[in-house]
Design a protein around this motif. Structure first.
Motif, PDB file in Angstrom:
ATOM      1  N   ARG A 149     -10.527   2.992   5.156  1.00 25.24           N
ATOM      2  CA  ARG A 149     -11.639   2.500   5.973  1.00 25.24           C
ATOM      3  C   ARG A 149     -11.273   1.196   6.683  1.00 25.24           C
ATOM      4  O   ARG A 149     -11.641   0.973   7.840  1.00 25.24           O
ATOM      5  CB  ARG A 149     -12.877   2.286   5.078  1.00 25.24           C
ATOM      6  N   LEU A 150     -10.506   0.344   5.983  1.00 30.15           N
ATOM      7  CA  LEU A 150     -10.099  -0.939   6.563  1.00 30.15           C
ATOM      8  C   LEU A 150      -8.811  -0.829   7.380  1.00 30.15           C
ATOM      9  O   LEU A 150      -8.262  -1.836   7.810  1.00 30.15           O
ATOM     10  CB  LEU A 150      -9.944  -1.975   5.444  1.00 30.15           C
ATOM     11  N   LYS A 151      -8.332   0.423   7.539  1.00 34.27           N
ATOM     12  CA  LYS A 151      -7.120   0.708   8.321  1.00 34.27           C
ATOM     13  C   LYS A 151      -5.893  -0.019   7.775  1.00 34.27           C
ATOM     14  O   LYS A 151      -5.096  -0.589   8.513  1.00 34.27           O
ATOM     15  CB  LYS A 151      -7.337   0.372   9.795  1.00 34.27           C
ATOM     16  N   GLN A 152      -5.771   0.020   6.435  1.00 34.40           N
ATOM     17  CA  GLN A 152      -4.636  -0.605   5.771  1.00 34.40           C
ATOM     18  C   GLN A 152      -3.845   0.459   5.025  1.00 34.40           C
ATOM     19  O   GLN A 152      -4.430   1.391   4.463  1.00 34.40           O
ATOM     20  CB  GLN A 152      -5.123  -1.710   4.832  1.00 34.40           C
ATOM     21  N   LYS A 153      -2.546   0.321   5.024  1.00 31.79           N
ATOM     22  CA  LYS A 153      -1.672   1.340   4.438  1.00 31.79           C
ATOM     23  C   LYS A 153      -1.273   1.015   3.010  1.00 31.79           C
ATOM     24  O   LYS A 153      -0.405   1.651   2.451  1.00 31.79           O
ATOM     25  CB  LYS A 153      -0.431   1.511   5.310  1.00 31.79           C
ATOM     26  N   PHE A 154      -1.896   0.012   2.423  1.00 32.66           N
ATOM     27  CA  PHE A 154      -1.585  -0.393   1.058  1.00 32.66           C
ATOM     28  C   PHE A 154      -2.881  -0.569   0.288  1.00 32.66           C
ATOM     29  O   PHE A 154      -3.960  -0.693   0.876  1.00 32.66           O
ATOM     30  CB  PHE A 154      -0.791  -1.711   1.058  1.00 32.66           C
ATOM     31  N   ILE A 155      -2.773  -0.547  -1.027  1.00 26.10           N
ATOM     32  CA  ILE A 155      -3.927  -0.786  -1.896  1.00 26.10           C
ATOM     33  C   ILE A 155      -3.640  -2.039  -2.708  1.00 26.10           C
ATOM     34  O   ILE A 155      -2.693  -2.080  -3.492  1.00 26.10           O
ATOM     35  CB  ILE A 155      -4.192   0.409  -2.829  1.00 26.10           C
ATOM     36  N   ALA A 156      -4.458  -3.068  -2.488  1.00 27.31           N
ATOM     37  CA  ALA A 156      -4.323  -4.352  -3.171  1.00 27.31           C
ATOM     38  C   ALA A 156      -5.441  -4.470  -4.219  1.00 27.31           C
ATOM     39  O   ALA A 156      -6.365  -3.653  -4.240  1.00 27.31           O
ATOM     40  CB  ALA A 156      -4.432  -5.486  -2.147  1.00 27.31           C
ATOM     41  N   PRO A 157      -5.393  -5.488  -5.071  1.00 25.58           N
ATOM     42  CA  PRO A 157      -6.476  -5.678  -6.044  1.00 25.58           C
ATOM     43  C   PRO A 157      -7.864  -5.737  -5.398  1.00 25.58           C
ATOM     44  O   PRO A 157      -8.835  -5.240  -5.964  1.00 25.58           O
ATOM     45  CB  PRO A 157      -6.108  -7.002  -6.719  1.00 25.58           C
ATOM     46  N   GLU A 158      -7.948  -6.312  -4.193  1.00 25.10           N
ATOM     47  CA  GLU A 158      -9.241  -6.376  -3.505  1.00 25.10           C
ATOM     48  C   GLU A 158      -9.789  -4.977  -3.223  1.00 25.10           C
ATOM     49  O   GLU A 158     -10.998  -4.758  -3.304  1.00 25.10           O
ATOM     50  CB  GLU A 158      -9.106  -7.161  -2.187  1.00 25.10           C
ATOM     51  N   HIS A 159      -8.905  -4.039  -2.882  1.00 25.08           N
ATOM     52  CA  HIS A 159      -9.355  -2.660  -2.647  1.00 25.08           C
ATOM     53  C   HIS A 159      -9.894  -2.046  -3.939  1.00 25.08           C
ATOM     54  O   HIS A 159     -10.859  -1.283  -3.912  1.00 25.08           O
ATOM     55  CB  HIS A 159      -8.207  -1.794  -2.111  1.00 25.08           C
TER      56      HIS A 159
END
Length: 201
Positions: A149-159
């Motif tokens: 949804r945020l158009k990011q290709k990684f998953i961070a702790p915030e996700h």
């Protein structure tokens, strides 16, 4: 999906398992993920919520029981049972100590039922595997959806925190609600924090 996890997000998953094991829980729930997200007191989740890991650990132990380094922590229902027994002259802690002194530590624990054979053979307790609850699996899936949804290709702790907030029904959400966390503000904080990252950690 896990290939998208940053090193910090993978550390959250590993720490959640470690926390569940340290409390002698047989599952990894949303509460363990919240605890792992708070492991870094300087991390985005700890800064935004104002919560600390020890407070959340105490909340978890109070709600579902478990163990600390000092021994068993009773859930609220078990504590009421112990109080009722004490009222008639039975000290549950003294009985437990006497049994363990005579028969060894853990003598009161029931043996785990044998696991059925599945696709990968018989489960081994020595493998250290603790399963994720279905709700927690959903949280991890939602963390991927939040990244997309945020158009990011990684998953961070915030996700992962965004996934917890989006799922919204687990023990982690209940603990945060009881602690007065504003979910809308936290969501905005997590989105802002993850958008500032030039590179995934």
């Amino acid at each position: 999906m896990f290939e998208r996890f940053t090193a910090d997000a993978r550390a959250v998953v590993v720490t959640a398992q470690t926390d569940a094991r340290s409390m002698h829980h047989e599952h990894i729930g949303t509460e363990h993920v919240l605890l792992a997200l708070l492991a870094d007191p300087d991390g985005a989740v700890a800064r935004s919520t104002g919560l600390d890991a020890e407070t959340v650990r105490a909340d978890i132990l109070e709600r579902i029981g478990g163990h600390t380094q000092d021994g068993p922590v009773l859930s609220e229902a078990d504590a009421e049972d112990a109080a009722a027994l004490k009222a008639i002259g039975i000290d549950l802690a003294a009985v437990r100590e006497a049994i363990e002194a005579n028969f060894g530590a853990g003598a009161l624990k029931l043996p785990r039922p044998a696991k059925k054979k599945g696709l990968f053979g018989k489960f081994s307790a020595s493998s250290g595997h603790i399963p994720f609850t279905n709700r927690n699996k959903k949280v991890l899936e939602l963390s991927l959806r939040e990244a997309i949804r945020l158009k990011q290709k990684f998953i961070a702790p915030e996700h992962i925190m965004l996934g917890l907030l989006r799922e919204g029904k687990g023990l982690a959400a209940l603990i945060m609600a009881d602690r007065g966390i504003d979910f809308d503000r936290l969501k905005a904080d997590m989105e802002r924090s993850v958008s500032l990252e030039d590179q995934p950690r």
